[in-house]
Design a protein around this motif. Structure first.
Motif, PDB file in Angstrom:
ATOM      1  N   ASN B   7      11.860  17.682 -53.788  1.00 47.75           N
ATOM      2  CA  ASN B   7      13.270  18.005 -53.940  1.00 47.75           C
ATOM      3  C   ASN B   7      13.660  17.691 -55.387  1.00 47.75           C
ATOM      4  N   SER B   8      14.234  18.672 -56.079  1.00 44.26           N
ATOM      5  CA  SER B   8      14.509  18.474 -57.508  1.00 44.26           C
ATOM      6  C   SER B   8      15.629  17.485 -57.765  1.00 44.26           C
ATOM      7  N   GLY B   9      16.479  17.260 -56.744  1.00 44.60           N
ATOM      8  CA  GLY B   9      17.586  16.326 -56.903  1.00 44.60           C
ATOM      9  C   GLY B   9      18.732  16.944 -57.678  1.00 44.60           C
ATOM     10  N   PRO B  10      19.575  16.130 -58.344  1.00 42.28           N
ATOM     11  CA  PRO B  10      19.318  14.710 -58.570  1.00 42.28           C
ATOM     12  C   PRO B  10      19.588  13.845 -57.344  1.00 42.28           C
ATOM     13  N   LEU B  11      18.789  12.793 -57.242  1.00 43.75           N
ATOM     14  CA  LEU B  11      18.990  11.777 -56.241  1.00 43.75           C
ATOM     15  C   LEU B  11      19.749  10.643 -56.916  1.00 43.75           C
ATOM     16  N   SER B  12      20.913  10.344 -56.395  1.00 46.68           N
ATOM     17  CA  SER B  12      21.756   9.327 -57.007  1.00 46.68           C
ATOM     18  C   SER B  12      21.858   8.121 -56.082  1.00 46.68           C
ATOM     19  N   VAL B  13      21.538   6.936 -56.612  1.00 49.70           N
ATOM     20  CA  VAL B  13      21.627   5.709 -55.821  1.00 49.70           C
ATOM     21  C   VAL B  13      22.341   4.646 -56.640  1.00 49.70           C
ATOM     22  N   PRO B  14      23.023   3.726 -55.984  1.00 47.13           N
ATOM     23  CA  PRO B  14      23.661   2.646 -56.729  1.00 47.13           C
ATOM     24  C   PRO B  14      22.627   1.596 -57.135  1.00 47.13           C
ATOM     25  N   GLU B  15      22.924   0.889 -58.186  1.00 47.10           N
ATOM     26  CA  GLU B  15      22.049  -0.179 -58.655  1.00 47.10           C
ATOM     27  C   GLU B  15      21.805  -1.181 -57.537  1.00 47.10           C
ATOM     28  N   GLY B  16      20.542  -1.572 -57.375  1.00 49.50           N
ATOM     29  CA  GLY B  16      20.187  -2.535 -56.345  1.00 49.50           C
ATOM     30  C   GLY B  16      19.765  -1.913 -55.029  1.00 49.50           C
ATOM     31  N   ALA B  17      20.002  -0.639 -54.862  1.00 54.07           N
ATOM     32  CA  ALA B  17      19.633   0.049 -53.614  1.00 54.07           C
ATOM     33  C   ALA B  17      18.163   0.455 -53.643  1.00 54.07           C
ATOM     34  N   ILE B  18      17.702   0.951 -52.488  1.00 56.36           N
ATOM     35  CA  ILE B  18      16.343   1.499 -52.395  1.00 56.36           C
ATOM     36  C   ILE B  18      16.404   3.008 -52.641  1.00 56.36           C
ATOM     37  N   ALA B  19      15.571   3.463 -53.564  1.00 51.79           N
ATOM     38  CA  ALA B  19      15.450   4.902 -53.804  1.00 51.79           C
ATOM     39  C   ALA B  19      14.196   5.396 -53.101  1.00 51.79           C
TER      40      ALA B  19
END
Lengths: 114, 114
Positions: B7-19
């Motif tokens: 998946n090209s994304g973008p995948l956005s996650v908050p700092e500290g989370a699991i990507a």
């Protein structure tokens, strides 16, 4: 170790001109790979060498592209004549023992054909 | 069907989370699987490789391989803004030749927001 070295880092040329990209693999690595990266097609393998011998050139787009490896420490990728659609980042990579070993990439050459 | 799909994304996650980054491949005979990270304007660099089914951990990174389902994933724990990059999945394949070579996916762009 200096890592994989590529030159030039940037190349701007006009359509129809000859372009030569250069690569020095990591010392002791038996395999050398040439890749091309574009936004549309991603990272594509063009050709790879084992002990200076071309093994698989099925990714070379057409006869305008040629690659040589005259010795263990030097390889060239030549485009003649160049076309605007050849604009891309060209990476050279090397690996130690096999095509399936970890590949170490050079910094790339950004080619722009006007 | 592409040989390696991401998946090209973008995948956005908050700092500290699991990507969680996923990759599927089409060649059931593939044996080696790699995750490369590529910062904008830079060359790909290896993060991890995995050969056997199951999990492989290295610091904040875990690679997971399921050959029966033909997928490989990369988990990044405690994501940091410095993890923001494009992550390339690469799979070895023997399809169409008797020599192995790496096939790269298009990459997933990860954005870690502070």
């Amino acid at each position: 170790d200096a890592g994989v070295i590529q030159s030039p880092r940037h190349e701007v040329t006009e359509m129809g001109q000859e372009v030569t990209l250069r690569c020095k693999p990591i010392s002791g690595h038996d395999y050398l790979f040439w890749y091309r990266q574009t936004m549309m097609r991603g990272l594509e393998l063009l050709i790879y060498f084992n002990n200076n011998v071309p093994i698989d050139d099925s990714g070379m787009p057409e006869d305008r592209f040629s690659a040589k490896m005259p010795n263990a420490s030097f390889s060239t990728l030549k485009i003649q004549p160049s076309e605007p659609r050849d604009s891309a980042v060209y990476f050279c990579a090397s690996s130690f023992r096999a095509e399936t070993d970890t590949q170490y990439f050079g910094p790339g050459t950004r080619l722009t054909v006007l | 069907q592409k040989e390696v799909e991401q998946n090209s994304g973008p995948l956005s996650v908050p700092e500290g989370a699991i990507a969680s980054l996923n990759c599927t491949y089409s060649d059931r005979g593939s044996q080696s699987f790699f995750w490369y990270r590529q910062y904008s304007g830079k060359s790909p660099e290896l993060i991890m490789f995995i050969y056997s089914n199951g999990d492989k951990e290295d610091g904040r990174f875990t690679a997971q391989l399921n050959k029966a389902s033909q997928y490989v994933s990369l988990l990044i724990r405690d994501s940091q803004p410095s993890d923001s990059a494009t992550y390339l999945c690469a799979v070895t394949t023997l399809r169409g030749s008797n020599t192995g070579k790496l096939i790269f996916g298009q990459g997933t762009t990860l954005q870690v927001k502070p």
